[in-house]
Design an enzyme around this catalytic site. Sequence first.
Site, PDB file in Angstrom:
ATOM      1  N   CYS A 178       0.810  -1.214   0.000  1.00  0.00           N
ATOM      2  CA  CYS A 178       0.000   0.000   0.000  1.00  0.00           C
ATOM      3  C   CYS A 178       0.846   1.269   0.000  1.00  0.00           C
ATOM      4  CB  CYS A 178      -0.924   0.004   1.215  1.00  0.00           C
ATOM      5  SG  CYS A 178      -2.398  -0.967   0.916  1.00  0.00           S
ATOM      6  N   ASP A 179       2.157   1.124  -0.066  1.00  0.00           N
ATOM      7  CA  ASP A 179       3.016   2.294  -0.094  1.00  0.00           C
ATOM      8  C   ASP A 179       3.121   2.786  -1.534  1.00  0.00           C
ATOM      9  OD1 ASP A 179       5.370   3.962  -0.291  1.00  0.00           O
ATOM     10  OD2 ASP A 179       5.906   3.246   1.711  1.00  0.00           O
TER      11      ASP A 179
END
Lengths: 415, 415
Positions: free
Chosen positions: B363-364
């Site tokens: 999710c980065d």
Amino acid sequence: MPVPQTVSKPSDTPDKSFIDAKTVFKQTGTNPALGHGTIQTSTSRALQNFIAAYDGPTPHLVVELDVVERNYKALKTALPRANHHYAIKANPHPDLLKRLNKLGCYFECASIQEIDMCLAAGAQAKDILYGNPLKKASEIKAAYQRGVEQYVFDAALELDKIITHAPGSKVICRITTDGSGAVSPLSIKFGCPPEKALDWLLKANSSGLIAHGISFHTGSQQLNPASWNAPIRAAAEVFEALRKQGVDTMKVLDVGGGFPTNYRKTVPPITTFCDAIAHYVAKYFKTNAPLIYTEPGRYLPADAGFILAEVVLVAPSHTNPDIRWVYLDIGRYGGLVETQIDYPVYTHHEGEVGPVIMAGQTCDSNDVIYAEEFRYHLPKALTPGDRVILAHTGVYTTTYSTTLNGFPNLTSQCI
Amino acid sequence: MPVPQTVSKPSDTPDKSFIDAKTVFKQTGTNPALGHGTIQTSTSRALQNFIAAYDGPTPHLVVELDVVERNYKALKTALPRANHHYAIKANPHPDLLKRLNKLGCYFECASIQEIDMCLAAGAQAKDILYGNPLKKASEIKAAYQRGVEQYVFDAALELDKIITHAPGSKVICRITTDGSGAVSPLSIKFGCPPEKALDWLLKANSSGLIAHGISFHTGSQQLNPASWNAPIRAAAEVFEALRKQGVDTMKVLDVGGGFPTNYRKTVPPITTFCDAIAHYVAKYFKTNAPLIYTEPGRYLPADAGFILAEVVLVAPSHTNPDIRWVYLDIGRYGGLVETQIDYPVYTHHEGEVGPVIMAGQTCDSNDVIYAEEFRYHLPKALTPGDRVILAHTGVYTTTYSTTLNGFPNLTSQCI
């Protein structure tokens, strides 16, 4: 309940609550141009007792759960009619998840492994949002088997996977934002244009799924409340367009996370951001207000966490002898990957300070945490073997640590 | 023994040795401007059999030990009168360390944990160089207890620690280089000016240590053989100055690592770099040639490693529909941190290719491996669930992997 807020102090005044007879830690690096953080005073007694007693290996992260609880309650008070889903990537320590679950917090997960961590902490599958738009078919199947009901997507092929492997589930489409105002924008990889969301949510409903809502994320450590304006307006337009096409299943507006925390610079209180969100929702959704979801990650445990570290070496720069290199036993690859974030730093030294470059202990020359430009000033008395404390390090530290050079992963515990 | 060298081929010719009846993997992303890598042909049968049979979870790194052995022997042949110390941070897999130890390779370690890995693989403490100039006092003590005899330093306070905690040991002082020509320069954090080395090595001898040598590192994936010129000259001057002061203990010139490996671009053979080193040593040391140490990391296992990965999602860019995003189950936080390195990429698809951005599954939003500028072209038929192979990924992958989002650390095995 009033929103707890750290109080800014002159940079030459150490936080007295963080000083006891055994261990005197003085905050340094308090360049007035950057502002500075302060220890949360109401819980610092437990913390200072822990630090004074701690004689285990470093680096080590300690997280005060009462501070996390206070942050959760502040968020819940500021936005009471919302479901708050903790983004567990920030810090998935089991004790932290258990405390948040007990408080009634929901969870946002990005993998099956994270889902299992939440279930192990007592969460129910229906309270988990599978928020990562990037999921293997096998991962969707596994989540569906565990009872997870809500899935986020932002691409046609991802929707197809959910149709096939999680039939009947609720889907939330993530739209793009411009990310301005955020220290870490999140729309480089994620989100789709609103018109795509409209098409795909229609397809979802016609394919046996439930078009459930719209999500977006304004970026991590978002400092501008107005950044929620445009995406809430865009989401309202998608809701309205779907309503005109007879879709009555849309229930949720997920306004993401991004709520900022205090580092060396004090940020506006959580009410500032929640009030703005409530205002924009009322403005654009009028009488058709959806259920609001939030996805706080950083905001909940960030300022509850303190990394105890050791100075490995201090050496003058060979190009500018006024500047010292301070090498710690934690660096970029030990968990301090957010080098754009300026953590408050404490040492036990009083006396004169001077400019430093801070770096980690690995053999990677990129393992520099803070270059001179960050204007950290640390005591001139600092020497190898000294302990330092990196404050407000409760998030995005353990989850980013590596074992480069054989150094162990960052350990952590909750108190 | 001739130096094994990959052979450059036209970019439209897949390496036939990498194709069998069960799994056809075609190299893609072969932009002629960048050149391209090739599979090491003499050992690819074992690799292709492994890949065809592998049905475990991905991402997964497989390392061919026969290729590592071939690389070691090539280095040993190219620079026979040297002690080659494998920098185990590159890849510390136990089987790899065992194979290198059996071949007579020495080891360069940066932590007690790495030292213990080498000892577990059968290395003797006297064959280990503690090469990290950043060591806690407790770590020096522990290494000394294990019998490690050689320590690198580049600062006054570090020398003091060695004097106190490893009495009688041999010390090597690391000097700076300008790092030019390297993909990853290493003198940002490390090294001291040669005149400091002179002072400190004198102090070492007068403090009960043995001034043993000079080290430097020209930077990782160093493409310019001439970059060894200046630091070898500087080192020779330190040796000479010490000799004039009656110091006869200096025995070692550690020329570091940095030897490059083939990625999409074919690099000069190892002989090019070793011949240059031998030439500069003869030129500057004349008849007083020291024992040469090298510290190869990347060179030994890099092109022996292949990561098997899965396509999680393919989606057109919303800003340029000609470009697709290809999301893999491995990205920057799963181990592909060296995003300046362009690994050869293989898929099993034939047919038309098009430009892609490659990214990981976390999710980065920084988890983008290769932006458009890297000019990777992958088949248009590529779809979620497909396997891809990232070639020449044997180093700096497992050691940089995190568990962000709960995704497991990169697994690996040797064949």
